[in-house]
Design an enzyme around this catalytic site. Structure first.
Site, PDB file in Angstrom:
ATOM      1  N   HIS A   7       0.810  -1.167  -0.146  1.00 54.91           N
ATOM      2  CA  HIS A   7      -0.077   0.265  -0.064  1.00 54.91           C
ATOM      3  C   HIS A   7       0.992   1.387   0.083  1.00 54.91           C
ATOM      4  O   HIS A   7       1.566   1.538   1.042  1.00 54.91           O
ATOM      5  CB  HIS A   7      -0.897  -0.121   1.199  1.00 54.91           C
ATOM      6  N   ARG A   8       0.987   2.074  -1.001  1.00 52.88           N
ATOM      7  CA  ARG A   8       1.725   3.188  -1.227  1.00 52.88           C
ATOM      8  C   ARG A   8       3.182   2.719  -1.215  1.00 52.88           C
ATOM      9  O   ARG A   8       4.043   3.380  -0.911  1.00 52.88           O
ATOM     10  CB  ARG A   8       1.328   4.209  -0.324  1.00 52.88           C
ATOM     11  N   GLU A  34       0.811  -0.779  -4.724  1.00 47.84           N
ATOM     12  CA  GLU A  34      -0.516   0.080  -4.914  1.00 47.84           C
ATOM     13  C   GLU A  34       0.047   1.497  -4.913  1.00 47.84           C
ATOM     14  O   GLU A  34       1.160   1.512  -4.021  1.00 47.84           O
ATOM     15  CB  GLU A  34      -1.506  -0.195  -3.781  1.00 47.84           C
ATOM     16  N   HIS A  49      -1.038  10.772  -2.532  1.00 45.66           N
ATOM     17  CA  HIS A  49      -2.133  10.348  -2.088  1.00 45.66           C
ATOM     18  C   HIS A  49      -2.985  11.658  -1.813  1.00 45.66           C
ATOM     19  O   HIS A  49      -4.340  11.499  -2.224  1.00 45.66           O
ATOM     20  CB  HIS A  49      -2.168   9.511  -0.677  1.00 45.66           C
ATOM     21  N   GLU A 110      -4.356   3.319  -8.547  1.00 44.02           N
ATOM     22  CA  GLU A 110      -5.561   4.104  -8.106  1.00 44.02           C
ATOM     23  C   GLU A 110      -5.637   5.536  -8.445  1.00 44.02           C
ATOM     24  O   GLU A 110      -4.553   6.242  -8.261  1.00 44.02           O
ATOM     25  CB  GLU A 110      -5.609   4.083  -6.332  1.00 44.02           C
TER      26      GLU A 110
HETATM   27  O1  G3P Z   1      -6.373   0.629  -2.801  1.00 46.35           O
HETATM   28  C1  G3P Z   1      -6.886   0.944  -1.713  1.00 46.35           C
HETATM   29  C2  G3P Z   1      -6.633   1.961  -0.621  1.00 46.35           C
HETATM   30  O2  G3P Z   1      -5.227   2.650  -1.274  1.00 46.35           O
HETATM   31  C3  G3P Z   1      -7.676   2.881  -0.763  1.00 46.35           C
HETATM   32  O3  G3P Z   1      -7.709   3.848   0.173  1.00 46.35           O
HETATM   33  O4  G3P Z   1      -7.094   6.309   0.971  1.00 46.35           O
HETATM   34  O5  G3P Z   1      -5.151   4.469   1.078  1.00 46.35           O
HETATM   35  O6  G3P Z   1      -6.051   5.374  -1.064  1.00 46.35           O
HETATM   36  P1  G3P Z   1      -6.665   5.134   0.118  1.00 46.35           P
HETATM   37 CA    CA Z   2      -4.715   4.172  -2.625  1.00 48.61          CA
END
Ligand code: G3P
Ligand code: CA
Length: 244
Positions: A7-8, A34, A49, A110
Site C-alpha cells: 500500500h503506497r 499500490e 495520495h 488508483e
Molecule cells: O487501494 C486501496 C486503498 O489505497 C484505498 O484507500 O485512501 O489509502 O487510497 P487510500
Molecule cells: Ca490508494
C-alpha cells in the site's frame, strides 16, 4: 495463493508513494505495488495520495493549483525520516521505469478524483506503451473515473474500490466491466459473505488496508485474492511461514 500488495509501496519503512517505498516493496517480497495518481495544475500525472501537499512534502496547498515544476522541487521524504531527504513526488513515468526493472512486480494504480476520458488517457497510454498492460489494474472509488478509464483503454483491466456496499454493487461492477472489486476491511467484518458474492460474479478481491496478522488470517479464511498492506515484507513472511 494470497498476493501481497504494498500500500503506497512499503509505507511502513519508507515514505509513502515514493520510489524508495516502491523499491523497498519489491525487495521485501511484494507481488504488487499500490499507488495513487493525480494531476498537477498543468496536467501531468504524479504519484501522491492527498489532494494537498502539506502532509507528505515540504510544500503546502492544493496539488491541483501547483505545476509539475513546483511539485518536483519539493522534498517528499524528509517528513518521514531525514534518511529519505531528497525523495521526490514521483512521475508515473518513473514508476513505469521501476516496474520494468522489476519484471515480477505488478501495479495496482488508483486514480483519485473525477477524471475525464481525455485525462484518463494520460494514465492508460504510458502503461500500455511500456508493455505493462498485463501487469496492471487501474482502479478508483469514483465510478465515473472507472468509466473514463474504460473509454480511454477498454482492454486495460479495471477495479472498483468499495468504501461501502450499495444494494446493486454487482450491477455497478458489471456496468463498469471491472475485473476486481476491492473493499475496505471493515466491510468483510460486516458482511462475511461479500467475498463469496464478488467471486460468484467473477470478480477478484483485494481488501484494504490490513496490517495485523489477525486481520490477515481472517481475510485469508474468507478467500480474498490479495491483501493490500502497509507492511508487505511482514505479510510476505507471514504467508511464507504457512500460518494459514
Ligand atoms: O487501494 C486501496 C486503498 O489505497 C484505498 O484507500 O485512501 O489509502 O487510497 P487510500
Ligand atoms: Ca490508494
Amino acid at each position: 495463493m494470497t498476493r501481497v500488495v504494498a500500500h503506497r509501496g512499503n509505507s511502513w519503512v519508507a515514505p509513502q508513494n515514493t520510489l524508495a517505498a516502491f523499491e523497498a516493496a519489491a525487495r521485501g517480497g511484494a507481488h504488487c505495488i499500490e499507488l495513487d495518481v493525480q494531476l498537477t495544475s498543468d496536467g501531468h500525472v504524479v504519484v501522491i495520495h492527498d489532494d494537498t501537499l502539506d502532509a507528505t512534502t515540504t510544500g503546502s496547498g492544493w496539488l491541483k493549483d501547483t505545476t509539475l515544476a513546483e511539485v518536483r522541487d519539493l522534498d517528499a521524504g524528509s517528513w518521514f525520516s531525514p534518511a529519505y531527504a531528497g525523495q521526490r513526488v514521483p512521475l508515473l513515468d518513473e514508476v513505469i521505469e521501476l516496474l520494468l526493472r522489476h519484471p515480477s512486480l505488478d501495479l495496482l494504480c488508483e486514480v483519485k478524483g473525477e477524471w475525464t476520458p481525455d485525462e484518463a488517457v494520460r494514465v492508460t497510454r504510458p502503461l500500455r506503451a511500456a508493455g505493462l498492460a498485463d501487469r496492471v489494474v487501474v482502479q478508483s472509488f469514483w465510478p465515473g473515473t472507472v468509466g473514463a478509464l474504460r473509454t480511454a483503454d477498454p482492454d486495460l483491466r479495471r477495479g472498483l474500490l468499495l468504501g461501502d456496499v450499495g444494494p446493486d454493487v454487482l450491477g455497478l461492477c458489471a456496468a463498469l466491466d471491472v475485473v476486481m472489486a476491492n473493499p475496505h476491511g471493515l466491510l468483510l467484518q460486516q458482511d462475511p459473505s461479500l467475498v463469496a458474492r464478488l467471486h460468484d460474479a467473477g470478480l477478484r478481491v483485494a481488501v484494504w488496508t490490513l496490517d495485523e496478522p489477525t486481520d490477515w488470517a481472517a481475510a485469508v479464511a474468507l478467500g480474498v485474492d490479495e491483501i493490500i498492506t502497509d507492511r508487505p515484507d511482514h505479510l510476505a513472511g507471514w504467508l511464507a511461514g504457512g500460518a494459514v
